[in-house]
Design an enzyme around this catalytic site. Structure first.
Site, PDB file in Angstrom:
ATOM      1  CE  LYS A   1      -4.583   5.730 -15.608  1.00 53.31           C
ATOM      2  NZ  LYS A   1      -4.322   7.185 -15.724  1.00 53.31           N
TER       3      LYS A   1
ATOM      4  NE  ARG B   1      -1.943  13.965 -16.056  1.00 55.99           N
ATOM      5  CZ  ARG B   1      -2.918  13.049 -16.001  1.00 55.99           C
ATOM      6  NH1 ARG B   1      -3.340  12.611 -14.829  1.00 55.99           N
ATOM      7  NH2 ARG B   1      -3.462  12.581 -17.107  1.00 55.99           N
TER       8      ARG B   1
ATOM      9  CE1 TYR C   1      -2.653  -3.226  17.280  1.00 51.94           C
ATOM     10  CE2 TYR C   1      -3.604  -3.303  15.072  1.00 51.94           C
ATOM     11  CZ  TYR C   1      -2.659  -3.733  15.990  1.00 51.94           C
ATOM     12  OH  TYR C   1      -1.729  -4.666  15.616  1.00 51.94           O
TER      13      TYR C   1
ATOM     14  CG  MET D   1      -0.780  -4.276   7.441  1.00 50.72           C
ATOM     15  SD  MET D   1       0.979  -4.391   7.800  1.00 50.72           S
ATOM     16  CE  MET D   1       1.326  -2.725   8.356  1.00 50.72           C
TER      17      MET D   1
END
Length: 395
Positions: A39, A139, A272, A320
Site C-alpha cells: 500500500k 479502527r 524564502y 516546493m
C-alpha cells in the site's frame, strides 16, 4: 526503458528486499505464508516493482489499502491474490469483482448488499472476502465474537461471495509492554474457537504485521502481513533492539546539484523568508527536490545531504521543488551535476530514514510513504537497473 528527465531519483535495492523477506521467512514457522503489503506505493518504494519481486522472492499474496491500489497492480499484469485492507464502498464492489480483488468486510448489511450487487453482475468466480475483527485497534472491524459469528453466517449464506480469510491487527506489537498485544491475541483466538464451536471451518487466518511477526512469531498463524520490514526498516527502536532479525534498508534517495554558486556580493540571503544568511565567499549548492516530492519543509535549516561522503547542512527553507545546502566558505570543487544523497549511504557516511524521522518527530513509515510519484524509481538487482518507473508514459 525511457530515461527520466529529472535528476532526482530513488534507488530501490531489490537484493535488500529479497534478503529482508528471507530473513523474516527464517524467523516465522515454515508453513506460514507471507502477504507483502504494498500500500501507499509500497511505502514510497514503488508498488508495481516491489510487488513483482516480492512475489518472486517468497510472498504469495499482496495487500493494499484501497481498491485503486489493487487495480494499478492488476493493470501491470500481476495475477497474485490482492487484498484490500481498508473499507470498500458498495459502489466499488463491481470493480473489485471485475479485477478479481479480494475485499475486507465487517458488517452484515454490507455483505447482504454486496451479494445483491455481485449476483446482478456475474463474475468468473465468487468474490473473495476477508472478515476484519477489531480486537483493540479501534479502527475497522467487528468488535465481538458474537458479531463475528453474525458476519460469518451472512457471508456463508451468500452464494456469490467466498469467505477467504479472517484477520485482526495488533496496535502495540512494536512496544515493550505486551499486555494489549496478548489481550488482542486472546480475544481473536477466542473468536476463532467460537466460530469452530458453531460448526464453521476457518479460512486463512492472519494477524501479524512486521512487529508481531518479529516479536511474536508464534502468533504467525496461516499468513503474516509483511510491510515495513520488507523495506528494511524496523517498526520501532524496541523491535530493532530485540536483534532477532537483520534487516537492510532498500531505499536510497539521490539527486544532483542543479547549481553551485559562491556568495560574493550582498545580499547573502538564502530561500524564502531569508532565514539563512550566508557568509561572503560561502558556496551554496542547489538540489532539485522539495516538499512536493515528500522531502519535508520541516527539515529547513536542520536537515542534511551527503556529498563526497560528507554532510552538508540545508541552508534556508526547503521550497516546493528545490532546496539549498552550504558547502562552506572558500574554494569548492563541487560542480553542477554531481551526486548528493538525501537518504541512504554515500562512501562511509549515512543519513538514515530513522534519523530523519526522529528529527521530524514522526516515524520512518511516514518519511518514506510520503515520497511522491514525481520522483522516478530505479529498481536495482546486483547493482544494475532492471526496471524503472516515472511520470512519463511507457514507450
Amino acid at each position: 526503458m525511457k530515461k527520466p528527465f529529472r535528476e532526482t531519483w530513488i534507488e530501490v535495492n531489490l537484493d535488500a528486499i529479497k534478503g529482508n523477506i528471507r530473513a523474516i521467512r527464517r524467523h516465522i514457522p515454515k508453513q506460514t505464508k507471507i502477504m507483502a503489503v504494498v500500500k501507499a506505493n509500497a511505502y514510497g518504494h514503488g508498488s508495481v516493482g516491489v510487488a513483482r519481486y516480492a512475489l518472486e522472492y517468497g510472498a504469495s499474496a499482496l495487500a493494499v489499502a484501497m481498491l485503486e491500489e489493487g487495480i494499478v497492480l492488476r493493470q501491470a499484469g500481476i495475477t497474485a491474490p490482492i487484498l484490500v485492507l481498508g473499507f470498500t464502498p458498495l459502489s466499488r464492489v463491481k470493480e473489485a469483482g471485475a479485477w478479481n480483488i479480494e475485499l475486507s468486510a465487517f458488517q452484515v448489511e454490507w455483505i447482504k448488499e454486496a451479494q445483491k450487487i455481485v449476483k446482478s453482475t456475474p463474475f468468473a468466480s465468487r468474490l473473495p472476502i476477508h472478515i476484519n475483527m477489531d480486537t483493540g485497534m479501534g479502527r475497522l472491524g467487528v468488535r465481538t465474537k458474537e458479531g463475528v459469528l453474525s458476519v460469518v453466517k451472512a457471508l456463508e449464506a451468500s452464494p456469490d461471495l467466498e469467505w477467504k480469510g479472517i484477520f485482526t491487527h495488533f496496535s502495540t506489537a512494536d512496544e515493550p509492554d505486551h499486555t494489549l498485544t496478548k489481550l488482542q491475541h486472546e480475544l481473536f483466538v477466542n473468536a476463532l474457537r467460537y466460530l469452530e464451536e458453531h460448526g464453521f471451518k476457518l479460512p486463512t487466518v492472519h494477524m501479524c504485521n512486521t512487529a508481531a511477526a518479529i516479536a511474536f512469531p508464534e502468533y504467525s498463524a496461516d499468513m503474516i502481513r509483511l510491510g515495513i520490514g520488507m523495506y528494511g526498516l524496523y517498526p520501532s527502536a524496541y523491535i530493532k533492539e530485540l536483534n532477532r532479525v537483520k534487516l537492510v534498508p532498500a531505499l536510497t534517495l539521490k539527486s544532483r546539484f542543479s547549481n553551485v554558486k559562491t556568495m560574493q556580493s550582498e545580499p547573502y540571503t538564502i530561500s524564502y523568508g531569508a532565514t539563512y544568511i550566508a557568509k561572503q565567499g560561502e558556496v551554496i549548492g542547489t538540489v532539485p527536490i522539495g516538499y512536493a516530492d515528500g522531502y519535508s519543509r520541516a527539515l529547513s535549516n536542520r536537515g542534511a545531504v551527503l556529498y563526497c561522503g560528507k554532510r552538508l547542512q540545508i541552508a534556508g527553507r526547503v521550497t516546493m521543488d528545490q532546496l539549498m545546502v552550504s558547502l562552506g566558505v572558500g574554494e569548492s570543487e563541487a560542480k553542477q551535476g554531481e551526486e548528493v544523497v538525501l537518504y541512504g549511504q554515500q562512501d562511509t557516511a549515512e543519513i538514515t530514514v530513522d534519523e530523519v524521522a526522529e528529527m521530524l518527530g514522526t516515524i520512518n513509515y511516514e518519511v518514506v510513504a510520503t515520497l511522491s510519484h514525481r520522483i522516478p524509481r530505479l529498481f536495482l538487482e546486483k547493482g544494475k537497473v532492471v526496471e524503472m518507473t516515472h511520470l512519463l508514459p511507457k514507450g
